[in-house]
Design an enzyme around this catalytic site. Structure first.
Site, PDB file in Angstrom:
ATOM      1  N   ASP A 160     -11.779  -5.726  -2.456  1.00  0.00           N
ATOM      2  CA  ASP A 160     -12.569  -6.747  -2.462  1.00  0.00           C
ATOM      3  C   ASP A 160     -13.993  -6.437  -2.130  1.00  0.00           C
ATOM      4  O   ASP A 160     -14.372  -5.268  -1.617  1.00  0.00           O
ATOM      5  CB  ASP A 160     -12.109  -8.049  -1.466  1.00  0.00           C
ATOM      6  CG  ASP A 160     -11.881  -7.459  -0.122  1.00  0.00           C
ATOM      7  OD1 ASP A 160     -13.081  -7.452   0.587  1.00  0.00           O
ATOM      8  OD2 ASP A 160     -10.743  -6.721   0.274  1.00  0.00           O
TER       9      ASP A 160
ATOM     10  N   ILE B  80     -13.159  -9.196   6.833  1.00  0.00           N
ATOM     11  CA  ILE B  80     -14.593  -9.739   6.704  1.00  0.00           C
ATOM     12  C   ILE B  80     -14.534 -10.216   5.191  1.00  0.00           C
ATOM     13  O   ILE B  80     -14.319  -9.635   4.357  1.00  0.00           O
ATOM     14  CB  ILE B  80     -15.477  -8.331   6.598  1.00  0.00           C
ATOM     15  CG1 ILE B  80     -15.357  -7.402   7.964  1.00  0.00           C
ATOM     16  CG2 ILE B  80     -17.064  -8.657   6.286  1.00  0.00           C
ATOM     17  CD1 ILE B  80     -16.149  -7.965   8.974  1.00  0.00           C
TER      18      ILE B  80
ATOM     19  N   MET C 153      -9.440  -2.361   8.588  1.00  0.00           N
ATOM     20  CA  MET C 153      -9.014  -2.933  10.152  1.00  0.00           C
ATOM     21  C   MET C 153      -8.220  -1.973  10.985  1.00  0.00           C
ATOM     22  O   MET C 153      -7.739  -2.192  11.804  1.00  0.00           O
ATOM     23  CB  MET C 153      -8.135  -4.108  10.076  1.00  0.00           C
ATOM     24  CG  MET C 153      -9.091  -5.291   9.149  1.00  0.00           C
ATOM     25  SD  MET C 153      -8.098  -6.851   8.811  1.00  0.00           S
ATOM     26  CE  MET C 153      -7.945  -7.200  10.590  1.00  0.00           C
TER      27      MET C 153
ATOM     28  N   GLY D  82     -12.533  -3.587   1.878  1.00  0.00           N
ATOM     29  CA  GLY D  82     -13.623  -4.064   1.401  1.00  0.00           C
ATOM     30  C   GLY D  82     -14.821  -3.387   1.165  1.00  0.00           C
ATOM     31  O   GLY D  82     -15.107  -2.529   1.834  1.00  0.00           O
TER      32      GLY D  82
ATOM     33  N   GLU E 189       0.709  -1.207  -0.038  1.00  0.00           N
ATOM     34  CA  GLU E 189       0.149   0.098  -0.047  1.00  0.00           C
ATOM     35  C   GLU E 189       0.859   1.098  -0.049  1.00  0.00           C
ATOM     36  O   GLU E 189       0.359   2.219  -0.239  1.00  0.00           O
ATOM     37  CB  GLU E 189      -0.733  -0.008   1.185  1.00  0.00           C
ATOM     38  CG  GLU E 189      -1.961  -1.272   1.263  1.00  0.00           C
ATOM     39  CD  GLU E 189      -2.695  -1.308   2.418  1.00  0.00           C
ATOM     40  OE1 GLU E 189      -3.985  -1.492   2.439  1.00  0.00           O
ATOM     41  OE2 GLU E 189      -2.304  -1.109   3.525  1.00  0.00           O
TER      42      GLU E 189
HETATM   43  N1  SAH Z   1      -3.352 -12.217   4.843  1.00  0.00           N
HETATM   44  C1  SAH Z   1      -3.277 -10.671   4.550  1.00  0.00           C
HETATM   45  C2  SAH Z   1      -3.971 -10.208   5.789  1.00  0.00           C
HETATM   46  C3  SAH Z   1      -4.464  -8.797   5.132  1.00  0.00           C
HETATM   47  S1  SAH Z   1      -5.727  -8.225   6.091  1.00  0.00           S
HETATM   48  C4  SAH Z   1      -1.679 -10.532   4.218  1.00  0.00           C
HETATM   49  O1  SAH Z   1      -1.321 -11.377   3.700  1.00  0.00           O
HETATM   50  O2  SAH Z   1      -1.137  -9.567   4.773  1.00  0.00           O
HETATM   51  C5  SAH Z   1      -6.252  -7.140   5.149  1.00  0.00           C
HETATM   52  C6  SAH Z   1      -5.888  -5.657   5.172  1.00  0.00           C
HETATM   53  O3  SAH Z   1      -6.565  -4.816   4.144  1.00  0.00           O
HETATM   54  C7  SAH Z   1      -6.089  -4.964   6.388  1.00  0.00           C
HETATM   55  O4  SAH Z   1      -5.008  -4.137   6.629  1.00  0.00           O
HETATM   56  C8  SAH Z   1      -7.427  -4.271   6.217  1.00  0.00           C
HETATM   57  O5  SAH Z   1      -7.418  -2.819   6.734  1.00  0.00           O
HETATM   58  C9  SAH Z   1      -7.753  -4.127   4.496  1.00  0.00           C
HETATM   59  N2  SAH Z   1      -8.763  -4.797   4.081  1.00  0.00           N
HETATM   60  C10 SAH Z   1      -8.962  -5.120   2.814  1.00  0.00           C
HETATM   61  N3  SAH Z   1     -10.205  -5.715   2.633  1.00  0.00           N
HETATM   62  C11 SAH Z   1     -10.765  -6.165   3.784  1.00  0.00           C
HETATM   63  C12 SAH Z   1     -11.994  -6.756   4.283  1.00  0.00           C
HETATM   64  N4  SAH Z   1     -12.582  -7.358   3.427  1.00  0.00           N
HETATM   65  N5  SAH Z   1     -12.157  -6.910   5.505  1.00  0.00           N
HETATM   66  C13 SAH Z   1     -11.288  -5.982   6.535  1.00  0.00           C
HETATM   67  N6  SAH Z   1     -10.091  -5.531   6.121  1.00  0.00           N
HETATM   68  C14 SAH Z   1      -9.850  -5.623   4.940  1.00  0.00           C
END
Ligand code: SAH
Length: 235
Positions: free
Chosen positions: A203, A158, A179, A78, A12
């Site tokens: 997403d 989510i 998040m 998301g 990002e």
């Molecule tokens: N497994 C991932 C974890 C990312 S968590 C990794 O490999 O790093 C998702 C990140 O993107 C968080 O920082 C959150 O702010 C954002 N995000 C994007 N889509 C999201 C969703 N559907 N729900 C919650 N956070 C989301």
């Protein structure tokens, strides 16, 4: 002005450190804070890691240790609304901690002892950020919408339509879920620091969210963040 720029993930913020002049990296509390000049703006860039506590810790450190006067959070989120599509951009007008619930002592979603459910972003900073985003998106080939409104943050990725619908029931004007944003919002409210949040939709917070998210952050997220921040700094 000294601008703090926070993202959760490296993708990002990709390219930002390379664009900094006189960059100096300071490692503190498991994070790398890079100070320098970004297109003539005195800036500090940092990756917060994921979740509300991680983001709050980072925002407070930016203010208390690195003396930033303004904060921008840039990242992906998301979608929480049919009108908000993958690839669209959302600039937050307010942020809610969607997993905060101290009822019946306080109303659901209210951050206890602040009296606030919707933590407002800084109007002027958000206006400038939205302007920078619009100039960037106008040059994109794909049709991309810019939205302004409420973003929800919680310590959950989510990826479930039913869970999203339940959230939407309690917060009908929710545009996107992520998040970190509302945690930065609380810190900035309490420390009286103007801040803004911009999120590109990666997403639909449904069953395919994890796959869509992975694909999006690797392909589009950093290009957007870089282009929009450059426009912002160049004014
Ligand atoms: N497994 C991932 C974890 C990312 S968590 C990794 O490999 O790093 C998702 C990140 O993107 C968080 O920082 C959150 O702010 C954002 N995000 C994007 N889509 C999201 C969703 N559907 N729900 C919650 N956070 C989301």
């Amino acid at each position: 002005m000294r601008l703090g720029i926070i993202s959760a993930l490296a993708e990002e913020q990709h390219g930002l450190i390379d664009a900094m002049q006189d960059a100096i990296k300071v490692t503190h509390g498991m994070r790398d804070y890079t100070t320098g000049t970004l297109w003539n703006i005195d800036a500090v860039a940092v990756l917060s890691r994921i979740g509300k506590v991680a983001a709050a810790m980072t925002a407070a450190t930016l203010v208390e240790k690195f003396g930033v006067t303004h904060i921008i959070f840039t990242g992906v989120a998301g979608s929480a609304d049919f009108a908000v599509r993958v690839g669209d951009v959302v600039v937050a007008e307010s942020l809610v901690q969607h997993d905060m619930d101290a009822s019946p002592l306080f109303p659901r979603f209210e951050v206890p002892l602040t009296g606030l459910t919707r933590l407002p972003t800084d109007l002027e900073l958000s206006r400038q950020l939205a302007g920078a985003a619009r100039r960037f998106l106008d040059n994109e080939e794909n049709v991309v919408q810019l939205h302004r409104g409420m973003i929800g943050s919680g310590d959950q990725f989510i990826n479930d339509g039913v869970r999203l619908a339940a959230l939407k029931d309690g917060l009908p004007d929710l545009l996107a879920v992520e998040m970190e944003g509302a945690a930065v919002a609380q810190v900035c409210f309490e420390l009286n620091i103007p801040f803004a949040v911009i999120r590109t939709i990666s997403d639909n917070a449904n069953e395919s969210a994890a796959t869509d998210f992975m694909h999006f952050v690797q392909t589009v997220a950093s290009r957007y963040a870089f282009g929009i921040l450059r426009n912002f700094c160049q004014g």
